[in-house]
Design an enzyme around this catalytic site. Structure first.
Site, PDB file in Angstrom:
ATOM      1  N   HIS A  13     101.215  88.923 154.213  1.00 25.60           N
ATOM      2  CA  HIS A  13     101.751  87.964 155.180  1.00 25.60           C
ATOM      3  C   HIS A  13     102.500  86.865 154.424  1.00 25.60           C
ATOM      4  O   HIS A  13     102.267  86.625 153.246  1.00 25.60           O
ATOM      5  CB  HIS A  13     100.645  87.348 156.044  1.00 25.60           C
ATOM      6  CG  HIS A  13      99.620  86.560 155.292  1.00 25.60           C
ATOM      7  ND1 HIS A  13      99.827  85.264 154.882  1.00 25.60           N
ATOM      8  CD2 HIS A  13      98.376  86.885 154.863  1.00 25.60           C
ATOM      9  CE1 HIS A  13      98.761  84.816 154.248  1.00 25.60           C
ATOM     10  NE2 HIS A  13      97.864  85.779 154.205  1.00 25.60           N
ATOM     11  N   ASP A 328     101.313  80.068 152.293  1.00 23.74           N
ATOM     12  CA  ASP A 328     101.587  81.000 151.196  1.00 23.74           C
ATOM     13  C   ASP A 328     103.078  81.189 150.934  1.00 23.74           C
ATOM     14  O   ASP A 328     103.470  81.540 149.823  1.00 23.74           O
ATOM     15  CB  ASP A 328     100.933  82.352 151.474  1.00 23.74           C
ATOM     16  CG  ASP A 328      99.446  82.343 151.192  1.00 23.74           C
ATOM     17  OD1 ASP A 328      98.917  81.272 150.820  1.00 23.74           O
ATOM     18  OD2 ASP A 328      98.801  83.398 151.353  1.00 23.74           O
ATOM     19  N   ARG A 489     104.016  62.828 164.919  1.00 22.65           N
ATOM     20  CA  ARG A 489     104.353  63.470 163.638  1.00 22.65           C
ATOM     21  C   ARG A 489     105.858  63.368 163.441  1.00 22.65           C
ATOM     22  O   ARG A 489     106.606  64.273 163.773  1.00 22.65           O
ATOM     23  CB  ARG A 489     103.930  64.939 163.652  1.00 22.65           C
ATOM     24  CG  ARG A 489     102.449  65.183 163.731  1.00 22.65           C
ATOM     25  CD  ARG A 489     102.165  66.660 163.894  1.00 22.65           C
ATOM     26  NE  ARG A 489     102.668  67.181 165.159  1.00 22.65           N
ATOM     27  CZ  ARG A 489     103.177  68.400 165.337  1.00 22.65           C
ATOM     28  NH1 ARG A 489     103.281  69.224 164.319  1.00 22.65           N
ATOM     29  NH2 ARG A 489     103.597  68.794 166.516  1.00 22.65           N
TER      30      ARG A 489
END
Length: 564
Positions: A13, A328, A489
């Site tokens: 992934h 990742d 945010r």
């Protein structure tokens, strides 16, 4: 010129590729934007993103000095290089091999690659570096000291102590979906009360300690043999299911619009608070052991904006840098920079990373080709930013596709859906009708100046990855981007980097009095953020957007799916 190509996310992934030239990042893209498979799940291939990086730089495989991959496929055994032809072909594709691609890859440990992605772009000479994720190469949390000489690992927590997996399985138990939906738990937490006692996880003097002995997984047992075949992971899922149930929370059905009213929200609040306490303890350990006042964060858990906001306001932390592509996928950047540093091509400190606009862009010819192929009706207004701002002021929801694509999970004004933040109506329409997701999900703002809107206007705000406390004015005037807990945010837009986006904000201010727009990622349920103009047109049609802006072209309304 020395070229290093980094590959990230090879755990089936989040595959990605990043090209560094003489220590400078020139291209960075995620494979999902090419494959159109969210997170590029069930594949290790980074072939398309790697090929695009080389194309962007105008080079071939013979020009690449080194390829670094953020993964040791032979863990727990040490490995410095991968020379297996089949594995290299799996990662880069047979076309790379046929074109004279690399015969071996340099292995950069997964957590070291994460740490490198956070430290080298931070623009500091000394920092505590903390990486927290699910697990990579058997490690779940790590502490490093970044200095002029590079990164030095101080502590590592094994996969049996994973905070990322704890948060992931809490997400699943709350009915919010798998690991790809952990952000939902963070958003839901604001609606609940931290009343669920999760006594199997506690902050400790060295950071934290997780003990699932009562559920058949003692932390000190050797589970190494069951790591690579995922049997430990499957047992861990069952253990957490029992642990959460014993804490008084039965496995919950799929989340809906009323989820924020029930026990799922209390579980979310409890898990979020516990995660925050553990991370604050880890950070305190890191600061103490390094003696640094700068903190760098990476790993999937570093995408937790709420915790990042707390850390940003911690007095002991003078400088905070969170890698925007903290998952990742960001390991491609870290692997390339770590390799470049070892080669003497990258020196500390480098420039501070202030954006993620490192992906593909498209010229007018490419855009017009996509428009003609889609049969789209379009105009080219004299000032596309002013035309878009007027649509937003009229309450329209538009797709915005400009310049080089962002890396990471946040849309930052390159591949965005935009709306008016003055009321919650646009937010609710986007969640309910366009994104087709829970109404309680928060959305974020892009703005030119934080001063009127946050209580910490000098805090980090380039990439929507740090929560700020909203001012009373923000709560009153831009409620569409203020969460129920009173935070937002923000993305502070740099006019030099994104001139068209800045012009839109100025034009919107001329129309409405505020230079703030609601900004969420340009994608639908289960799909990656759009990449190409063709992606934008097809996605915009499916989502029912009122208009799409691609470069200088305005499409109103988008072509229906039947015309694609």
């Amino acid at each position: 010129m020395g070229y290093v190509l980094g590959l990230g996310g090879p755990y089936h992934h989040d595959a990605s590729a990043c090209l560094v030239a003489d220590g400078r990042v020139v291209a960075f893209a995620e494979e999902e934007r090419f494959s159109r498979i969210k997170h590029h799940r069930d594949s290790r291939s980074a072939a398309a993103s790697a090929a695009w990086c080389l194309h962007q730089a105008g080079i071939g495989w013979s020009d690449v000095d080194e390829v670094a991959v953020a993964w040791n496929p032979y863990w727990p055994n040490d490995c410095d290089h991968i020379a297996d032809k089949d594995m290299i072909a799996e990662l880069l594709g047979p076309a790379a091999r046929d074109a004279g691609g690399p015969r071996r890859l340099t292995v950069i440990g997964h957590h070291l690659a994460h740490a490198a992605s956070a430290f080298y772009p931070a623009g500091v000479t000394d920092a505590a570096v903390v990486v927290v994720d699910g697990s990579g190469d058997g490690i779940s949390t790590s502490i490093h000291h970044g200095t002029r000489t590079g990164l030095h690992t101080l502590r590592e927590f094994p996969f049996t102590q994973s905070l990322g997996w704890f948060y992931q399985f809490a997400t699943e138990h709350a009915g919010l979906g798998d690991w790809t939906n952990a952000g939902k738990l963070m958003g839901l937490a604001a609606y609940g009360r931290p009343t669920v006692d999760l006594d199997f996880l506690n902050p400790a003097s060295c950071g934290y300690h997780l003990d699932l002995t009562g559920y058949g997984l003692p932390p000190d047992a050797d589970h190494t043999a069951r790591y690579s075949d995922f049997s430990y992971y499957r047992d861990l899922r069952r253990a957490y299911g029992k642990a959460f149930t014993d804490a008084g929370v039965p496995a919950l059905p799929t989340a809906g619009d009323d989820t924020h009213r029930g026990i799922a929200a209390d579980l979310a609040a409890s898990a979020q608070l516990l995660l925050q306490r553990c991370l604050i303890s880890v950070v305190a350990t890191a600061l103490d052991e390094t003696g640094s006042t700068a903190l760098c964060l990476a790993g999937g858990v570093a995408l937790n904006c709420t915790t990042n906001g707390i850390l940003a306001r911690t007095p002991d932390i003078e400088t905070l840098f969170v890698q925007p592509a903290a998952s990742d996928a960001g390991c491609a950047l870290g692997a390339a920079l770590e390799c470049a540093h070892r080669r003497g091509e990258y020196t500390v400190p480098g420039p501070r990373q202030t954006h993620t606009l490192l992906g593909p862009d498209y010229d007018n010819h490419a855009i017009e080709t996509a428009l003609q192929t889609a049969g789209a009706d379009y105009t080219t207004p004299p000032d596309i930013a002013t035309a878009a701002a007027r649509l937003l002021a009229d309450g329209k929801v538009i797709g915005w596709h400009q310049g080089r694509a962002e890396a990471g999970p946040r849309a930052l004004g390159a591949r965005s859906i935009l709306a008016d933040p003055h009321t919650t109506a646009s937010r609710d329409r986007i969640n309910r009708d366009i994104k087709r997701r829970e109404l309680w999900r928060p959305l974020a703002p892009s703005m030119l100046d934080l001063g009127p809107w946050t209580t910490t206007p000098d805090g980090p705000a380039e990439c929507m990855i740090v929560a700020h406390d909203a001012t009373p004015r923000a709560r009153q005037q831009i409620p569409g981007v203020v969460h129920v807990d009173g935070t937002l945010r923000p993305q502070r837009v740099d006019p030099d980097l994104q001139p068209a986006y800045a012009r839109l904000l100025h034009a919107f201010a001329a129309e409405t009095g505020i230079a703030v727009v609601l900004n969420t990622s340009f994608n639908g349920p289960g799909e990656p953020i759009v990449g190409s103009p063709a992606d934008a047109l097809s996605s915009g049609a499916r989502l029912g957007l009122d208009a799409i802006v691609i470069g200088d072209y305005l499409i109103t309304p988008p072509p229906s799916s039947s015309t694609r």
